[in-house]
Motif scaffolding. Structure first.
Motif, PDB file in Angstrom:
ATOM      1  N   THR A 211      38.242  11.180 -85.557  1.00 48.75           N
ATOM      2  CA  THR A 211      38.422  12.425 -86.292  1.00 48.75           C
ATOM      3  C   THR A 211      37.229  13.324 -85.964  1.00 48.75           C
ATOM      4  O   THR A 211      36.189  12.852 -85.478  1.00 48.75           O
ATOM      5  CB  THR A 211      38.480  12.195 -87.813  1.00 48.75           C
TER       6      THR A 211
ATOM      7  N   ASP B 148      38.266  21.319 -94.250  1.00 53.23           N
ATOM      8  CA  ASP B 148      38.689  19.947 -94.567  1.00 53.23           C
ATOM      9  C   ASP B 148      39.762  19.460 -93.602  1.00 53.23           C
ATOM     10  O   ASP B 148      39.761  18.301 -93.181  1.00 53.23           O
ATOM     11  CB  ASP B 148      39.214  19.863 -96.002  1.00 53.23           C
ATOM     12  N   THR B 149      40.678  20.356 -93.241  1.00 51.14           N
ATOM     13  CA  THR B 149      41.724  20.007 -92.272  1.00 51.14           C
ATOM     14  C   THR B 149      41.127  19.730 -90.912  1.00 51.14           C
ATOM     15  O   THR B 149      41.509  18.772 -90.222  1.00 51.14           O
ATOM     16  CB  THR B 149      42.750  21.151 -92.162  1.00 51.14           C
ATOM     17  N   LEU B 150      40.166  20.560 -90.523  1.00 50.79           N
ATOM     18  CA  LEU B 150      39.509  20.367 -89.227  1.00 50.79           C
ATOM     19  C   LEU B 150      38.772  19.034 -89.176  1.00 50.79           C
ATOM     20  O   LEU B 150      38.857  18.297 -88.186  1.00 50.79           O
ATOM     21  CB  LEU B 150      38.520  21.500 -88.958  1.00 50.79           C
ATOM     22  N   LYS B 151      38.042  18.710 -90.213  1.00 50.06           N
ATOM     23  CA  LYS B 151      37.260  17.473 -90.232  1.00 50.06           C
ATOM     24  C   LYS B 151      38.159  16.236 -90.131  1.00 50.06           C
ATOM     25  O   LYS B 151      37.762  15.216 -89.571  1.00 50.06           O
ATOM     26  CB  LYS B 151      36.416  17.396 -91.504  1.00 50.06           C
ATOM     27  N   ALA B 152      39.366  16.355 -90.681  1.00 51.04           N
ATOM     28  CA  ALA B 152      40.282  15.207 -90.667  1.00 51.04           C
ATOM     29  C   ALA B 152      41.135  15.146 -89.403  1.00 51.04           C
ATOM     30  O   ALA B 152      41.814  14.147 -89.149  1.00 51.04           O
ATOM     31  CB  ALA B 152      41.196  15.268 -91.892  1.00 51.04           C
ATOM     32  N   ALA B 153      41.098  16.206 -88.589  1.00 53.86           N
ATOM     33  CA  ALA B 153      41.926  16.261 -87.376  1.00 53.86           C
ATOM     34  C   ALA B 153      41.428  15.266 -86.331  1.00 53.86           C
ATOM     35  O   ALA B 153      40.244  14.932 -86.264  1.00 53.86           O
ATOM     36  CB  ALA B 153      41.904  17.677 -86.814  1.00 53.86           C
TER      37      ALA B 153
ATOM     38  N   ALA C  67      41.103  24.120 -84.052  1.00 51.00           N
ATOM     39  CA  ALA C  67      41.274  25.217 -85.013  1.00 51.00           C
ATOM     40  C   ALA C  67      42.356  26.178 -84.544  1.00 51.00           C
ATOM     41  O   ALA C  67      43.142  26.696 -85.347  1.00 51.00           O
ATOM     42  CB  ALA C  67      39.953  25.951 -85.196  1.00 51.00           C
TER      43      ALA C  67
ATOM     44  N   GLN D 234      45.647  24.069 -85.206  1.00 52.93           N
ATOM     45  CA  GLN D 234      45.976  23.518 -86.523  1.00 52.93           C
ATOM     46  C   GLN D 234      45.519  24.360 -87.707  1.00 52.93           C
ATOM     47  O   GLN D 234      45.865  24.077 -88.847  1.00 52.93           O
ATOM     48  CB  GLN D 234      45.381  22.103 -86.653  1.00 52.93           C
ATOM     49  N   GLY D 235      44.715  25.389 -87.469  1.00 53.31           N
ATOM     50  CA  GLY D 235      44.258  26.224 -88.580  1.00 53.31           C
ATOM     51  C   GLY D 235      42.772  26.078 -88.831  1.00 53.31           C
ATOM     52  O   GLY D 235      42.103  25.234 -88.239  1.00 53.31           O
ATOM     53  N   ASP D 236      42.261  26.919 -89.742  1.00 53.27           N
ATOM     54  CA  ASP D 236      40.816  27.022 -89.895  1.00 53.27           C
ATOM     55  C   ASP D 236      40.240  26.430 -91.175  1.00 53.27           C
ATOM     56  O   ASP D 236      39.058  26.608 -91.465  1.00 53.27           O
ATOM     57  CB  ASP D 236      40.386  28.479 -89.781  1.00 53.27           C
ATOM     58  N   ALA D 237      41.040  25.705 -91.957  1.00 52.77           N
ATOM     59  CA  ALA D 237      40.497  25.065 -93.160  1.00 52.77           C
ATOM     60  C   ALA D 237      39.535  23.952 -92.739  1.00 52.77           C
ATOM     61  O   ALA D 237      39.905  23.065 -91.960  1.00 52.77           O
ATOM     62  CB  ALA D 237      41.624  24.492 -94.012  1.00 52.77           C
TER      63      ALA D 237
END
Length: 317
Positions: free
Chosen positions: A120, A108-113, A100, A103-106
């Motif tokens: 993932t 959906d973005t976190l789950k896909a990281a 986070a 890469q940021g706190d969204a």
């Protein structure tokens, strides 16, 4: 009349902290409307306004991480506190917090990281559920960043480095020395952990909540029997007090009980010879706003409400 069940009485008690008979009466008075019943209790002075929002009603961990001018906070929930002590779970929370930060706190973005393991975040979470044997969820994340200055992190009652039940981030924008910002940031973070502000400034407070407070204050004031103009002043005075008590910059510093946070920051900047701006903060408390199943007084609720929890077997001859 609405059918008031034992479950409804139990839910309102957990949300309000009021007695069961008062909860049952509130639900009867409001035809079973839960929010209206909570307001009814508060109007009568029978419920604590902060009860629902400040309680910790889920397990897991809050993780925080910082790197100079940016910081991140993440909450991952589990069913029991036992899992929060699990090394695998702690490693997962720490790695997700770092992602986070980068890469940021969204969500959906976190789950896909992708994690260091190659999985993932979502795959790793699924694996944790399977191997640890308990449901878990990535609930929320927030990242702060300033162009110049520092983001300072604090964990109250730290369980492991960067992990605990209350995590705070403080974003300070300034040209002041880093050691000055770190010291100030930690003091502010400790205040935030204890004082539970709802917003940075008064104008950032949720207007829907303000209007709800105004409605409750109006009903309370009306019971005084005073003239309308006096009631109006009482209500606006109450709202002004609410705004000051719940906006961070206007709260009184918990360490001395008399200095406004805005003045604490201003003095630190003056002493450092460089303006310091408190631009944002994050306060994550584990389980904040989540209701957890509690069965220890279910029978008591059923007895008071007159609604049986289950049909008992008939005695045999």
């Amino acid at each position: 009349m609405a059918d008031i069940t034992a479950a409804m009485v139990k839910e309102l008690r957990e949300k309000s902290g009021a007695g069961m008979m008062d909860c049952k009466k509130a639900l009867n008075e409001t035809a079973g409307d839960m929010d209206a019943a909570l307001d009814w209790l508060r109007t009568k002075g029978l419920a604590a306004a902060q009860k629902k929002s400040s309680r910790t009603a889920a397990e897991g961990l809050v993780g925080v991480a910082v790197a100079g001018t940016k910081g991140a906070a993440v909450e991952v929930n589990s069913e029991t506190d036992f899992v929060a002590k699990n090394d695998q779970f702690q490693a997962f929370v720490r790695e997700v917090t770092q992602i986070a930060l980068e890469q940021g706190d969204a969500i959906d973005t976190l789950k896909a990281a992708t994690m260091p393991s190659g999985k993932t975040v979502e795959e790793a979470l699924t694996n944790n559920i399977a191997t640890i044997g308990e449901n878990q969820s990535l609930r929320r994340a927030r990242r702060l960043e300033v162009s110049e200055g520092a983001v300072v992190a604090y964990v109250h009652n730290q369980q492991s480095p960067g992990l605990g039940k209350i995590g705070v981030l403080v974003a300070l924008e300034s040209k002041a020395a880093d050691d000055v910002l770190q010291a100030l940031g930690k003091q502010l973070a400790m205040h935030i952990a204890a004082a539970f502000p709802k917003a940075l400034n008064e104008h950032d407070l949720d207007e829907a909540e303000i209007e709800r407070e105004r409605a409750i204050a109006t009903e309370k004031a009306a019971e005084s029997g005073k003239p309308a103009d006096i009631i109006a002043k009482m209500v606006e005075g109450g709202i002004a007090k609410f705004r000051k008590e719940h906006a961070l910059v206007s709260q009184l510093f918990v360490m001395d009980g008399k200095t406004k946070i805005s003045d604490v920051v201003a003095k630190a900047g003056k002493d450092a010879g460089a303006e310091i701006k408190l631009v944002d903060y994050v306060r994550f408390q584990l389980g904040e706003g989540i209701e957890k199943e509690a069965s220890d007084f279910a029978a008591e609720v059923a007895a008071v409400s007159g609604v049986p929890q289950g049909k008992q077997a008939e005695p045999t001859a």
